[in-house]
Design an enzyme around this catalytic site. Structure first.
Site, PDB file in Angstrom:
ATOM      1  N   HIS A   1      -4.274 -19.967  34.824  1.00 14.23           N
ATOM      2  CA  HIS A   1      -4.344 -19.123  33.635  1.00 14.23           C
ATOM      3  C   HIS A   1      -3.025 -18.947  32.894  1.00 14.23           C
ATOM      4  O   HIS A   1      -3.005 -18.378  31.810  1.00 14.23           O
ATOM      5  CB  HIS A   1      -4.911 -17.732  33.978  1.00 14.23           C
ATOM      6  CG  HIS A   1      -3.891 -16.827  34.607  1.00 14.23           C
ATOM      7  ND1 HIS A   1      -3.598 -16.867  35.937  1.00 14.23           N
ATOM      8  CD2 HIS A   1      -3.083 -15.883  34.075  1.00 14.23           C
ATOM      9  CE1 HIS A   1      -2.656 -15.974  36.207  1.00 14.23           C
ATOM     10  NE2 HIS A   1      -2.316 -15.365  35.090  1.00 14.23           N
TER      11      HIS A   1
HETATM   12  C1  UD1 Z   1      -1.978 -11.643  31.478  1.00 17.33           C
HETATM   13  C2  UD1 Z   1      -0.494 -11.428  31.755  1.00 17.33           C
HETATM   14  C3  UD1 Z   1      -0.100 -12.174  32.996  1.00 17.33           C
HETATM   15  C4  UD1 Z   1      -0.996 -11.827  34.166  1.00 17.33           C
HETATM   16  C5  UD1 Z   1      -2.468 -11.952  33.783  1.00 17.33           C
HETATM   17  C6  UD1 Z   1      -3.342 -11.398  34.874  1.00 17.33           C
HETATM   18  C7  UD1 Z   1       0.819 -11.158  29.710  1.00 17.33           C
HETATM   19  C8  UD1 Z   1       1.769 -11.776  28.788  1.00 17.33           C
HETATM   20  N1  UD1 Z   1       0.314 -11.953  30.669  1.00 17.33           N
HETATM   21  O1  UD1 Z   1      -2.188 -13.021  31.262  1.00 17.33           O
HETATM   22  O2  UD1 Z   1       1.238 -11.794  33.338  1.00 17.33           O
HETATM   23  O3  UD1 Z   1      -0.731 -12.738  35.194  1.00 17.33           O
HETATM   24  O4  UD1 Z   1      -2.714 -11.198  32.596  1.00 17.33           O
HETATM   25  O5  UD1 Z   1      -4.629 -11.902  34.768  1.00 17.33           O
HETATM   26  O6  UD1 Z   1       0.539  -9.993  29.622  1.00 17.33           O
HETATM   27  N2  UD1 Z   1      -9.215 -12.969  27.283  1.00 17.33           N
HETATM   28  C9  UD1 Z   1     -10.564 -12.749  27.200  1.00 17.33           C
HETATM   29  N3  UD1 Z   1     -11.068 -11.638  27.794  1.00 17.33           N
HETATM   30  C10 UD1 Z   1     -10.307 -10.721  28.452  1.00 17.33           C
HETATM   31  C11 UD1 Z   1      -8.940 -10.944  28.516  1.00 17.33           C
HETATM   32  C12 UD1 Z   1      -8.397 -12.073  27.940  1.00 17.33           C
HETATM   33  O7  UD1 Z   1     -11.305 -13.543  26.627  1.00 17.33           O
HETATM   34  O8  UD1 Z   1     -10.859  -9.729  28.978  1.00 17.33           O
HETATM   35  C13 UD1 Z   1      -8.663 -14.199  26.665  1.00 17.33           C
HETATM   36  C14 UD1 Z   1      -8.223 -13.992  25.227  1.00 17.33           C
HETATM   37  O9  UD1 Z   1      -8.479 -15.170  24.534  1.00 17.33           O
HETATM   38  C15 UD1 Z   1      -6.711 -13.800  25.376  1.00 17.33           C
HETATM   39  C16 UD1 Z   1      -6.389 -14.714  26.545  1.00 17.33           C
HETATM   40  O10 UD1 Z   1      -7.520 -14.603  27.411  1.00 17.33           O
HETATM   41  O11 UD1 Z   1      -6.005 -14.144  24.225  1.00 17.33           O
HETATM   42  C17 UD1 Z   1      -5.147 -14.354  27.291  1.00 17.33           C
HETATM   43  O12 UD1 Z   1      -5.215 -12.997  27.733  1.00 17.33           O
HETATM   44  P1  UD1 Z   1      -3.842 -12.185  27.955  1.00 17.33           P
HETATM   45  O13 UD1 Z   1      -4.150 -10.843  28.481  1.00 17.33           O
HETATM   46  O14 UD1 Z   1      -3.004 -12.256  26.734  1.00 17.33           O
HETATM   47  O15 UD1 Z   1      -3.060 -13.060  29.001  1.00 17.33           O
HETATM   48  P2  UD1 Z   1      -3.459 -13.511  30.482  1.00 17.33           P
HETATM   49  O16 UD1 Z   1      -3.403 -14.980  30.569  1.00 17.33           O
HETATM   50  O17 UD1 Z   1      -4.683 -12.828  30.922  1.00 17.33           O
HETATM   51  N1  UDP Z   2      -9.006 -12.465  41.058  1.00 19.56           N
HETATM   52  C1  UDP Z   2     -10.322 -12.023  41.100  1.00 19.56           C
HETATM   53  N2  UDP Z   2     -11.283 -12.825  40.564  1.00 19.56           N
HETATM   54  C2  UDP Z   2     -11.007 -14.027  40.004  1.00 19.56           C
HETATM   55  C3  UDP Z   2      -9.656 -14.462  39.970  1.00 19.56           C
HETATM   56  C4  UDP Z   2      -8.676 -13.643  40.499  1.00 19.56           C
HETATM   57  O1  UDP Z   2     -10.613 -10.938  41.616  1.00 19.56           O
HETATM   58  O2  UDP Z   2     -11.935 -14.694  39.528  1.00 19.56           O
HETATM   59  C5  UDP Z   2      -7.966 -11.590  41.632  1.00 19.56           C
HETATM   60  C6  UDP Z   2      -7.111 -12.215  42.688  1.00 19.56           C
HETATM   61  O3  UDP Z   2      -7.737 -12.129  43.964  1.00 19.56           O
HETATM   62  C7  UDP Z   2      -5.842 -11.389  42.582  1.00 19.56           C
HETATM   63  C8  UDP Z   2      -5.745 -11.077  41.111  1.00 19.56           C
HETATM   64  O4  UDP Z   2      -7.061 -11.270  40.588  1.00 19.56           O
HETATM   65  O5  UDP Z   2      -5.983 -10.183  43.314  1.00 19.56           O
HETATM   66  C9  UDP Z   2      -4.786 -12.003  40.444  1.00 19.56           C
HETATM   67  O6  UDP Z   2      -4.940 -11.921  39.083  1.00 19.56           O
HETATM   68  P1  UDP Z   2      -4.488 -13.084  38.101  1.00 19.56           P
HETATM   69  O7  UDP Z   2      -4.513 -14.383  38.776  1.00 19.56           O
HETATM   70  O8  UDP Z   2      -5.312 -12.937  36.886  1.00 19.56           O
HETATM   71  O9  UDP Z   2      -3.004 -12.643  37.697  1.00 19.56           O
HETATM   72  P2  UDP Z   2      -1.557 -12.777  38.340  1.00 19.56           P
HETATM   73  O10 UDP Z   2      -1.634 -12.388  39.770  1.00 19.56           O
HETATM   74  O11 UDP Z   2      -1.075 -14.159  38.113  1.00 19.56           O
HETATM   75  O12 UDP Z   2      -0.740 -11.803  37.557  1.00 19.56           O
END
Ligand code: UD1
Ligand code: UDP
Length: 355
Positions: A202
């Site tokens: 992601h």
């Molecule tokens: C964000 C965090 C990252 C963290 C991750 C956890 C930032 C910059 N990054 O990344 O540090 O590891 O969350 O999961 O804050 N979207 C949806 N539905 C949702 C949420 C997101 O469709 O409920 C899509 C949207 O197109 C959005 C994209 O995902 O633009 C990215 O979401 P965003 O929260 O900006 O970044 P993450 O990759 O989730």
């Molecule tokens: N996770 C989850 N369901 C999923 C993918 C991830 O519950 O389909 C959980 C995972 O076990 C961990 C957390 O989400 O506890 C990690 O989140 P993510 O990978 O989105 O973000 P990051 O840790 O890189 O910030």
């Protein structure tokens, strides 16, 4: 103490469980502010329901946007809230835009900031997360580091006051919930233990650049076993296109799963391939070898102990990293990420500082 906790992204929700328990146990009051950064049911509601997390006191409903706009919208709403409630402290964790907004807004209003998961560095400023964590650390009154490496990183930036080793709240969560892992997902997906790999992708650096994303999927397609891929919504638009183009028959895309289902998928996997910080650590907690689909990692301890291998994003390198981590000699060190009581240490430190 009135504690405002600002959260908004998936890994911050499970950590709320252990944080809230520690806050309640010490008789403090928490005001939970959900920014709405993650808002799909499978990115937010599912965790609150499954883990029994009370509804957020306030949901800012910010949603997705460019980084500047998203963070700016959070700031403009948090400004009024922090001024109205005047919490004794604002707690943020990790490195998301919600973390940045919570820390910046509180610091501007002279409210002490506690940064949980402080001091992590990839030393790659192209990552939005790196910018968020550097800023949050430099604005914080109390810095709760998950590892000794994190403390060393802060020292290099001249931050040594009010830095404490607490361990990792993610490890607290794992210890607390591992017995409740939802094994029913194994039969629902017709999976058997150690007969599949689990993958998640992601990070912006892996998903925004389509050729890098394609190389990663190609790498997964070269593995000698089925790969289960719970897909973060940000990859959906490119995913099926790339999988079709590669005719990657061993990759099985599923919707994001709940935390307890994810724990079961992790515990039963032969190998985990991920660019997620949380999933990477959970692989270690579960004693499952992992390939980190990145050029750097903030969680270097488990690389040094032989459990994780960094692959970068080239397909062949991913295949090689898979073999390397399956065959490496590994040492499990019990307290690398703390003792499973990080949340209560964080709350004790806040009390000791009389925040
Ligand atoms: C964000 C965090 C990252 C963290 C991750 C956890 C930032 C910059 N990054 O990344 O540090 O590891 O969350 O999961 O804050 N979207 C949806 N539905 C949702 C949420 C997101 O469709 O409920 C899509 C949207 O197109 C959005 C994209 O995902 O633009 C990215 O979401 P965003 O929260 O900006 O970044 P993450 O990759 O989730
Ligand atoms: N996770 C989850 N369901 C999923 C993918 C991830 O519950 O389909 C959980 C995972 O076990 C961990 C957390 O989400 O506890 C990690 O989140 P993510 O990978 O989105 O973000 P990051 O840790 O890189 O910030």
């Amino acid at each position: 103490m009135l504690i405002m906790r600002v959260l908004g992204a998936r890994p911050q929700f499970m950590q709320e469980v252990v944080f809230r328990r520690a806050v309640d146990a010490r008789g403090h009051r928490e005001l939970m502010v959900h920014t709405g950064q993650h808002y799909d049911d499978k990115m937010s509601r599912i965790f609150f329901e499954e883990l029994g997390i009370p509804q957020a006191d306030i949901n800012l409903e910010i949603g997705s946007n460019s980084h500047g706009i998203q963070t700016g919208l959070m700031l403009s709403k948090l400004d009024g809230l922090i001024s109205e409630y005047r919490p004794d402290v604002v707690v943020v964790d990790g490195d998301t835009n919600s973390t940045l907004a919570g820390a910046l807004c509180a610091a501007k209003l002279n409210v002490p900031v506690v940064h949980v998961e402080a001091g992590l560095r990839s030393y790659d400023r192209r990552m939005p997360e790196e910018i968020n964590r550097v800023v949050a650390d430099h604005l914080s009154t109390l810095l709760c580091a998950p590892t000794r490496t994190a403390i060393g990183n802060l020292e290099k930036e001249g931050i040594s006051e009010n830095v404490h080793l607490t361990g990792d709240l993610m490890f607290d969560c794992f210890k607390y919930f591992v017995r409740n892992a939802d094994e029913s997902i194994m039969s629902a997906l017709s999976l058997a233990k150690s007969e599949y790999a689990l993958a998640t992708v992601h990070r912006a650096e892996n998903t925004n650049d389509i050729s890098r994303f394609e190389q990663i999927l190609k790498g997964l397609s070269l593995l000698p076993l089925p790969v289960i891929l719970p897909a973060h919504p940000r990859i959906l638009s490119n995913l099926n296109l790339v999988i079709d183009r590669l005719s990657a028959k061993n990759i099985r895309v599923i919707e994001p799963v709940s935390y307890l289902e994810m724990l079961a998928l992790e515990l039963n996997a032969k190998c985990i391939l991920t660019d997620s910080g949380g999933v990477q650590r959970e692989a270690y907690f579960a004693c499952v070898p992992s390939v980190v689909l990145r050029d750097t990692t903030e969680w270097i301890e488990q690389v040094d102990l032989g459990w994780s291998v960094l692959s970068g994003a080239r397909s062949q390198a991913i295949l090689e990293a898979y073999s390397a981590c399956m065959n490496s000699s590994k040492q499990y060190v019990e307290n690398v990420y703390g003792d499973g009581d990080a949340a209560s240490k964080v709350v004790s430190l806040m009390e000791a500082m009389a925040l």
